[in-house]
Design an enzyme around this catalytic site. Structure first.
Site, mmCIF file in Angstrom:
data_model
loop_
_atom_site.group_PDB
_atom_site.id
_atom_site.type_symbol
_atom_site.label_atom_id
_atom_site.label_comp_id
_atom_site.label_asym_id
_atom_site.label_seq_id
_atom_site.Cartn_x
_atom_site.Cartn_y
_atom_site.Cartn_z
ATOM 1 N N ARG A 66 -11.786 -74.043 1.588
ATOM 2 C CA ARG A 66 -13.197 -73.973 1.991
ATOM 3 C C ARG A 66 -14.110 -74.216 0.801
ATOM 4 N NH1 ARG A 66 -15.191 -69.627 -0.385
ATOM 5 N NH2 ARG A 66 -13.919 -67.750 -0.611
ATOM 6 N N GLY A 67 -15.372 -74.475 1.090
ATOM 7 C CA GLY A 67 -16.358 -74.571 0.036
ATOM 8 C C GLY A 67 -16.666 -73.205 -0.549
ATOM 9 N N GLN A 69 -17.078 -70.115 -3.698
ATOM 10 C CA GLN A 69 -16.377 -69.421 -4.769
ATOM 11 C C GLN A 69 -15.475 -68.332 -4.191
ATOM 12 O OE1 GLN A 69 -16.883 -70.013 -8.166
ATOM 13 N NE2 GLN A 69 -18.643 -71.386 -8.169
ATOM 14 N N ILE A 70 -15.316 -67.252 -4.940
ATOM 15 C CA ILE A 70 -14.425 -66.172 -4.504
ATOM 16 C C ILE A 70 -15.193 -65.123 -3.701
ATOM 17 C CG2 ILE A 70 -14.713 -64.801 -6.636
ATOM 18 C CD1 ILE A 70 -11.667 -64.125 -6.349
ATOM 19 N N THR A 71 -14.525 -64.572 -2.692
ATOM 20 C CA THR A 71 -15.103 -63.464 -1.939
ATOM 21 C C THR A 71 -13.984 -62.531 -1.495
ATOM 22 O OG1 THR A 71 -16.737 -62.856 -0.253
ATOM 23 C CG2 THR A 71 -15.066 -64.464 0.399
ATOM 24 N N GLY A 135 -18.747 -70.131 4.047
ATOM 25 C CA GLY A 135 -18.098 -71.274 3.415
ATOM 26 C C GLY A 135 -17.383 -72.081 4.474
ATOM 27 N N LEU A 147 -18.043 -67.543 8.394
ATOM 28 C CA LEU A 147 -18.894 -66.522 7.782
ATOM 29 C C LEU A 147 -18.205 -65.166 7.790
ATOM 30 C CD1 LEU A 147 -20.424 -64.341 9.986
ATOM 31 C CD2 LEU A 147 -21.118 -66.559 10.898
ATOM 32 N N CYS A 164 -18.830 -64.641 -4.986
ATOM 33 C CA CYS A 164 -19.336 -66.006 -4.867
ATOM 34 C C CYS A 164 -19.692 -66.605 -6.221
ATOM 35 C CB CYS A 164 -20.517 -66.061 -3.908
ATOM 36 S SG CYS A 164 -20.068 -65.469 -2.259
#
Length: 204
Positions: A66-67, A69-71, A135, A147, A164
């Protein structure tokens, strides 16, 4: 558009099913929203950097397609995956992201919570604390991923990362902002319906 409740699932299982669905669909395949609650997991988007992981733990870290950053995903969080044919809908990726963001903002309004966007950081915020992340992955004009909305969860894993990719980014959740105690399923259903209404209004 169909809404499918997957209950509580490991992340990898659902990610694999999203890819299978997207690869198999054709121009007549009905769009779907998948609502799910994940077991604890960190997911890294294609823009994620290793330095955004601040400390190690027993929570798995998964590199995704996915687009973003980290979550963190975990129990007490609503996750909705958007499996939508953008070409058939007649909207671009940027507009689809706007639809998702505005749907979250509209949901929070129903709880008398004023949320906003930040031009330099994707997602939805309340008083500059992040309450929702998003993302997407686009393959042949079809989306998957989606989401996550923090509802009533242990937020401490967010301290182990730069959410993110943003250092010292504060996070919040619905239960800290309202006395309403709707169930996770109720919130997921409400948000899904708002999303469907937004999509219908933007269909070309």
């Amino acid at each position: 558009m169909r809404i499918i409740d997957l209950g509580r699932q490991n992340y990898l299982n659902v990610w694999e099913q999203m890819k299978i669905f997207t690869n198999a669909r054709n121009k007549n395949t009905q769009d779907e929203l998948w609502t799910v609650e994940h077991n604890p997991v960190f997911t890294q988007g294609i823009s994620s950097k290793s330095e955004h992981i601040l400390s190690s733990s027993d929570i798995p870290i998964i590199q995704t397609d996915r687009g973003g950053q980290i979550t963190y995903h975990g129990p007490g969080q609503v996750v909705i995956y958007c499996l939508i044919d953008l070409k058939r809908l007649g909207v671009g990726v940027k507009k689809m992201i706007e639809i998702i963001e505005n749907s979250i903002i509209d949901l929070l309004k129903t709880y008398a919570i004023k949320a906003h966007l930040k031009s330099d950081a994707p997602g939805v915020y309340v008083d500059n604390a992040k309450i929702a992340a998003l993302g997407l992955k686009i393959k042949q004009s079809r989306t998957y991923h989606g989401l996550s909305l923090n509802v009533d969860m242990d937020l401490s894993p967010f301290m182990q990362i730069n959410p993110c990719g943003y250092q010292d980014l504060k996070v919040t959740q619905l239960c800290n902002l309202t006395e309403n105690r709707d169930t996770l399923n109720t919130i997921a259903e409400k948000l899904s319906q708002i999303l469907i209404n937004h999509v219908a209004r933007n269909r070309h």
